[in-house]
Design a protein around this motif. Structure first.
Motif, PDB file in Angstrom:
ATOM      1  N   SER A   1     -15.620  -7.938 -26.962  1.00 20.84           N
ATOM      2  CA  SER A   1     -14.638  -7.773 -28.030  1.00 20.84           C
ATOM      3  C   SER A   1     -13.369  -7.192 -27.438  1.00 20.84           C
ATOM      4  N   ARG A   2     -12.267  -7.403 -28.126  1.00 23.40           N
ATOM      5  CA  ARG A   2     -10.984  -6.921 -27.621  1.00 23.40           C
ATOM      6  C   ARG A   2     -10.392  -5.881 -28.565  1.00 23.40           C
ATOM      7  N   HIS A   3      -9.773  -4.887 -27.960  1.00 27.79           N
ATOM      8  CA  HIS A   3      -9.037  -3.857 -28.708  1.00 27.79           C
ATOM      9  C   HIS A   3      -9.815  -3.329 -29.908  1.00 27.79           C
ATOM     10  N   VAL A   4     -10.933  -2.694 -29.600  1.00 28.92           N
ATOM     11  CA  VAL A   4     -11.817  -2.193 -30.653  1.00 28.92           C
ATOM     12  C   VAL A   4     -11.290  -0.864 -31.186  1.00 28.92           C
ATOM     13  N   LYS A   5     -10.727  -0.929 -32.389  1.00 34.33           N
ATOM     14  CA  LYS A   5     -10.026   0.231 -32.960  1.00 34.33           C
ATOM     15  C   LYS A   5     -10.970   1.346 -33.397  1.00 34.33           C
ATOM     16  N   THR A   6     -12.263   1.014 -33.578  1.00 34.24           N
ATOM     17  CA  THR A   6     -13.206   2.026 -34.038  1.00 34.24           C
ATOM     18  C   THR A   6     -13.682   2.922 -32.893  1.00 34.24           C
ATOM     19  N   LEU A   7     -13.310   2.612 -31.676  1.00 32.35           N
ATOM     20  CA  LEU A   7     -13.710   3.433 -30.522  1.00 32.35           C
ATOM     21  C   LEU A   7     -12.509   4.233 -30.008  1.00 32.35           C
ATOM     22  N   PRO A   8     -12.792   5.407 -29.416  1.00 35.14           N
ATOM     23  CA  PRO A   8     -11.687   6.252 -28.923  1.00 35.14           C
ATOM     24  C   PRO A   8     -10.769   5.492 -27.963  1.00 35.14           C
ATOM     25  N   GLY A   9      -9.485   5.539 -28.248  1.00 35.62           N
ATOM     26  CA  GLY A   9      -8.501   4.941 -27.365  1.00 35.62           C
ATOM     27  C   GLY A   9      -8.344   3.442 -27.507  1.00 35.62           C
ATOM     28  N   THR A  10      -9.028   2.841 -28.495  1.00 30.18           N
ATOM     29  CA  THR A  10      -8.981   1.385 -28.679  1.00 30.18           C
ATOM     30  C   THR A  10      -9.137   0.658 -27.332  1.00 30.18           C
ATOM     31  N   PRO A  11     -10.351   0.721 -26.755  1.00 33.63           N
ATOM     32  CA  PRO A  11     -10.523   0.097 -25.442  1.00 33.63           C
ATOM     33  C   PRO A  11     -10.127  -1.382 -25.445  1.00 33.63           C
ATOM     34  N   ASP A  12      -9.547  -1.827 -24.340  1.00 30.39           N
ATOM     35  CA  ASP A  12      -9.057  -3.200 -24.241  1.00 30.39           C
ATOM     36  C   ASP A  12     -10.194  -4.209 -24.335  1.00 30.39           C
ATOM     37  N   ILE A  13     -11.325  -3.869 -23.702  1.00 30.12           N
ATOM     38  CA  ILE A  13     -12.458  -4.781 -23.643  1.00 30.12           C
ATOM     39  C   ILE A  13     -13.731  -3.976 -23.917  1.00 30.12           C
TER      40      ILE A  13
ATOM     41  N   PHE B   1     -18.058  -4.135 -24.634  1.00 27.51           N
ATOM     42  CA  PHE B   1     -19.355  -4.804 -24.651  1.00 27.51           C
ATOM     43  C   PHE B   1     -20.259  -3.933 -25.519  1.00 27.51           C
ATOM     44  N   SER B   2     -20.348  -4.267 -26.802  1.00 23.47           N
ATOM     45  CA  SER B   2     -21.038  -3.357 -27.728  1.00 23.47           C
ATOM     46  C   SER B   2     -22.530  -3.246 -27.445  1.00 23.47           C
ATOM     47  N   LYS B   3     -23.187  -4.356 -27.061  1.00 26.92           N
ATOM     48  CA  LYS B   3     -24.618  -4.280 -26.780  1.00 26.92           C
ATOM     49  C   LYS B   3     -24.902  -3.428 -25.553  1.00 26.92           C
ATOM     50  N   LEU B   4     -24.073  -3.593 -24.534  1.00 31.21           N
ATOM     51  CA  LEU B   4     -24.249  -2.824 -23.297  1.00 31.21           C
ATOM     52  C   LEU B   4     -23.722  -1.399 -23.444  1.00 31.21           C
ATOM     53  N   LYS B   5     -22.954  -1.174 -24.512  1.00 30.63           N
ATOM     54  CA  LYS B   5     -22.277   0.114 -24.712  1.00 30.63           C
ATOM     55  C   LYS B   5     -21.389   0.456 -23.512  1.00 30.63           C
ATOM     56  N   LYS B   6     -20.534  -0.483 -23.193  1.00 25.87           N
ATOM     57  CA  LYS B   6     -19.596  -0.280 -22.103  1.00 25.87           C
ATOM     58  C   LYS B   6     -18.202  -0.707 -22.548  1.00 25.87           C
ATOM     59  N   ALA B   7     -17.229   0.014 -22.042  1.00 31.07           N
ATOM     60  CA  ALA B   7     -15.850  -0.275 -22.426  1.00 31.07           C
ATOM     61  C   ALA B   7     -14.951  -0.275 -21.200  1.00 31.07           C
ATOM     62  N   ILE B   8     -13.947  -1.128 -21.224  1.00 29.92           N
ATOM     63  CA  ILE B   8     -13.015  -1.214 -20.102  1.00 29.92           C
ATOM     64  C   ILE B   8     -11.592  -0.975 -20.608  1.00 29.92           C
ATOM     65  N   PHE B   9     -10.900  -0.112 -19.896  1.00 26.66           N
ATOM     66  CA  PHE B   9      -9.471   0.080 -20.138  1.00 26.66           C
ATOM     67  C   PHE B   9      -8.719  -0.548 -18.967  1.00 26.66           C
ATOM     68  N   VAL B  10      -7.720  -1.327 -19.273  1.00 29.92           N
ATOM     69  CA  VAL B  10      -6.869  -1.848 -18.209  1.00 29.92           C
ATOM     70  C   VAL B  10      -5.551  -1.083 -18.293  1.00 29.92           C
ATOM     71  N   HIS B  11      -5.288  -0.312 -17.254  1.00 29.21           N
ATOM     72  CA  HIS B  11      -4.124   0.572 -17.289  1.00 29.21           C
ATOM     73  C   HIS B  11      -3.006   0.086 -16.390  1.00 29.21           C
ATOM     74  N   GLY B  12      -1.806   0.114 -16.923  1.00 23.77           N
ATOM     75  CA  GLY B  12      -0.632  -0.140 -16.100  1.00 23.77           C
ATOM     76  C   GLY B  12      -0.392   1.061 -15.206  1.00 23.77           C
ATOM     77  N   CYS B  13      -0.126   0.807 -13.941  1.00 21.63           N
ATOM     78  CA  CYS B  13       0.024   1.915 -12.977  1.00 21.63           C
ATOM     79  C   CYS B  13       1.199   2.809 -13.328  1.00 21.63           C
ATOM     80  N   PHE B  14       2.261   2.217 -13.854  1.00 26.29           N
ATOM     81  CA  PHE B  14       3.440   3.005 -14.193  1.00 26.29           C
ATOM     82  C   PHE B  14       3.156   3.913 -15.394  1.00 26.29           C
ATOM     83  N   TRP B  15       2.690   3.352 -16.475  1.00 22.46           N
ATOM     84  CA  TRP B  15       2.503   4.114 -17.714  1.00 22.46           C
ATOM     85  C   TRP B  15       1.425   5.168 -17.630  1.00 22.46           C
ATOM     86  N   HIS B  16       0.418   4.907 -16.832  1.00 26.09           N
ATOM     87  CA  HIS B  16      -0.683   5.866 -16.766  1.00 26.09           C
ATOM     88  C   HIS B  16      -0.655   6.668 -15.473  1.00 26.09           C
ATOM     89  N   ALA B  17       0.504   6.578 -14.798  1.00 24.37           N
ATOM     90  CA  ALA B  17       0.771   7.392 -13.611  1.00 24.37           C
ATOM     91  C   ALA B  17      -0.343   7.325 -12.577  1.00 24.37           C
TER      92      ALA B  17
END
Ligand SMILES: [Zn+2]
Length: 141
Positions: free
Chosen positions: A45-57, A59-75
């Protein structure tokens, strides 16, 4: 954090234009990550608003989340994560709060039984390495 009188100076017009440019190109790494995942047959799933930080990606069954961070914005501590020389105070405050929020989101996910992976923009340049990283994260139990 709120109510501070040391409000950073807003960026100049020139900086504002740069910010807009950065934000647009910022979405490309996330597309790359999604492509690698789809190519490997992963459903997510994409941009799941019900999870902290609205993770970009997510996997609800696996209970895993991925954030893709821009190097500039997230220092990120890489050559793309540099602090602009003008309005330094503004940027340092901005980056600090972004970083703090990132940490809070990962911690929040953890308390919900989720595991989080941060993929940095600079880690999407080498697709072989990216694929290995993603698989390792998703296959890990
Ligand atoms: Zn980076």
């Amino acid at each position: 954090m709120t109510g501070s009188s040391n409000k950073p100076t807003p960026p100049t017009e020139e900086r504002r234009r740069l910010m807009q440019r950065v934000r647009r190109t910022d979405t490309a790494p996330e597309i790359l990550v999604r492509e690698v995942l789809s190519d490997n047959g992963y459903r997510f799933s994409r941009h799941v608003k019900t999870l902290p930080g609205t993770p970009d990606i997510v996997f609800s069954k696996l209970k895993k989340a991925i954030f893709v961070h821009g190097c500039f914005w997230h220092a990120h501590t890489c050559k793309r994560g540099t602090t602009p020389k003008t309005n330094r105070a503004f940027w340092i405050a901005k980056f600090d709060s972004n970083r703090l929020r990132d940490r809070r989101n990962v911690a929040g996910l953890k308390t919900m039984g989720y595991r989080a992976l941060v993929v940095w923009e600079c880690q999407t340049y080498d697709l072989t390495k990216l694929e290995r990283k993603l698989k390792r994260f998703l296959q890990d139990t």
